[in-house]
Write an enzyme that holds these catalytic residues in place. Structure first.
Site, PDB file in Angstrom:
ATOM      1  N   CYS A 192      24.102  20.980  19.457  1.00 44.54           N
ATOM      2  CA  CYS A 192      24.838  19.717  19.548  1.00 44.54           C
ATOM      3  C   CYS A 192      26.347  19.970  19.594  1.00 44.54           C
ATOM      4  CB  CYS A 192      24.477  18.826  18.370  1.00 44.54           C
ATOM      5  SG  CYS A 192      22.736  18.349  18.314  1.00 44.54           S
ATOM      6  N   GLY A 231      30.106  51.634  20.332  1.00 43.59           N
ATOM      7  CA  GLY A 231      29.050  50.682  20.012  1.00 43.59           C
ATOM      8  C   GLY A 231      28.536  49.989  21.251  1.00 43.59           C
ATOM      9  N   TYR A 245      26.398  42.986  20.472  1.00 42.92           N
ATOM     10  CA  TYR A 245      27.159  41.788  20.094  1.00 42.92           C
ATOM     11  C   TYR A 245      26.523  40.508  20.637  1.00 42.92           C
ATOM     12  CZ  TYR A 245      30.642  45.179  18.633  1.00 42.92           C
ATOM     13  OH  TYR A 245      31.271  46.230  18.026  1.00 42.92           O
ATOM     14  N   GLU A 296      33.445  56.731  18.206  1.00 44.51           N
ATOM     15  CA  GLU A 296      32.532  55.810  17.531  1.00 44.51           C
ATOM     16  C   GLU A 296      32.263  54.614  18.440  1.00 44.51           C
ATOM     17  OE1 GLU A 296      35.738  53.510  14.711  1.00 44.51           O
ATOM     18  OE2 GLU A 296      34.958  55.404  13.923  1.00 44.51           O
TER      19      GLU A 296
END
Length: 407
Positions: A357, A281, A386, A279
């Site tokens: 900021c 990613g 990501y 699996e």
């Protein structure tokens, strides 16, 4: 805003550069965009799927990038999708009514388990005895028997990697020492069907030979446990964990070495009725994605030079979350339409910072690479996983980047 662009065949990065320069000419606002080369994505994933041993299947872990366009592109290519929430299940079912789904992650709620049953998830990765009891009760109410894989936190020893999910105390999986108790209790759960084990022990491993040894370890222990506890090992999920080398883009995980290594392992260690699941990613989507952002200002502060860009970690949080300087290239923009001076840094170290900021809004640090001017564009490579998916998009309410899909 999502933009889909049709292009001819040209080198992947060249296409991206051309579209960014065209975008710069077409708009007055500073350039800020995610670009995903869908053609390159599909080619990359297709090659990996086709090269795998027959007794294995490759699922895409959509947490890396769950955009509709990415899921649509990969649905015909991969064997299925791995999800970690009911929201991700729904995203997948909006793309396909029947593509196989694996459902993992700790802390599944009753609503998520009920949703998994309703959406016909193929396998649920169970993370605790409590989760087994909960799922058995919900399955009883639905008058079904649910297929599960037991996620086990192995004792190891395991290879070193950027993130460790097993071999040490974590919130993931069932402690290996608890397995005898769990297997004994499962006999009293009539709506649970154990199909095998799930071992996702680490993330971002770059060593193909070590990953072969890891899979071999998984195969041996799963086979022995299935024999010990008297059930058919239908599936062994070896997780993902194959990494991306952000420090040296030319030195990536050697997929061919990995496939060549696991093929004899599967023939030797696993019975013919067992399917090995992966699996992945990050490894599947990172290389075909880019984050482009225009330089707004160049300034010196306490003897340190900063290049301020039209974006930051609210768009691309990966660098600060992994505490690295993300690789990028400079796209020079020659036109300067303003009457005032164009700030620049030349032959001096600089840090790339965003608009937020906070002093933590840093994308790259202490870079020494020629000249950078306001109005130039920085193109961050390997940003397809990501990046946008994990970023705090609306902090300070800055505009979102454009999302461009190259076909």
């Amino acid at each position: 805003m999502a933009v889909e662009l049709k292009t001819g065949r040209m080198p992947q990065v060249e296409r991206v550069r051309e579209h960014l320069l065209a975008l710069k000419e077409q708009q007055t606002e500073p350039v800020c965009a995610y670009i995903r080369d869908v053609t390159a994505l599909v080619a990359h994933v297709h090659q990996r799927v086709q090269s795998m041993p027959e007794s294995s299947q490759l699922f895409y872990a959509i947490k890396a990038n769950s955009e509709e366009e990415v899921l649509q592109a990969l649905a015909p290519v991969v064997h299925g999708f791995e999800v970690a929430s009911l929201g991700e299940i729904v995203k997948v079912r909006q793309i396909s009514a029947d593509i196989p789904i694996l459902f993992g992650g700790p802390g599944k709620t009753e609503a998520e388990l009920q949703g998994a049953i309703e959406h016909k998830v193929r396998l649920i990765h169970v993370e605790s005895m409590h989760e087994l009891n909960k799922l058995n009760e919900i399955a009883s109410q639905n008058d079904v028997r649910v297929s599960v894989l037991l996620r086990i936190n192995l004792k190891g020893p395991l290879p070193q990697a950027t993130l460790a999910m097993g071999g040490r105390p974590t919130q993931f999986g069932i402690d290996e020492v608890m397995l005898p108790h769990v297997m004994n209790q499962i006999r009293h759960l009539p709506h649970i069907q154990v199909g095998g084990f799930h071992f996702h022990s680490l993330s971002n491993n770059l060593d193909a030979e070590q990953h072969v040894k890891l899979v071999e370890y998984y195969c041996t222990i799963a086979r022995d446990w299935a024999r010990q506890y008297g059930f058919t090992l239908r599936y062994l999920n070896a997780g993902g964990g194959i990494g991306v080398n952000y420090a040296h883009l030319e030195q990536q995980f050697d997929w061919n070495t990995f496939v060549d290594g696991i093929t004899p392992v599967l023939e030797k260690e696993l019975p013919p009725e067992t399917t090995l699941l992966f699996e992945c990613g990050r490894y599947l989507t990172a290389s075909s994605g880019y984050y482009a952002t225009e330089v707004l200002d160049v300034k010196v502060n306490h003897s340190k030079t900063y290049v301020i860009v039209r974006g930051g970690t609210h768009h691309f949080r990966l660098p600060v979350s992994w505490q690295h300087s993300h690789p990028f290239e400079l796209i020079e923009v020659e036109g300067w339409m303003h009457p005032y001076d164009r700030p620049e840094v030349k032959e001096a170290a600089y840090t790339v910072a965003g608009q937020l900021c906070t002093p933590k809004d840093i994308l790259a640090s202490d870079i020494t690479s020629g000249r950078v001017r306001a109005g130039d564009i920085l193109l961050f490579h390997f940003a397809g996983a990501y990046g946008w998916a994990i970023s705090h998009h609306d902090f300070l309410s800055h505009p979102h980047p454009q999302h461009i899909y190259l076909q």
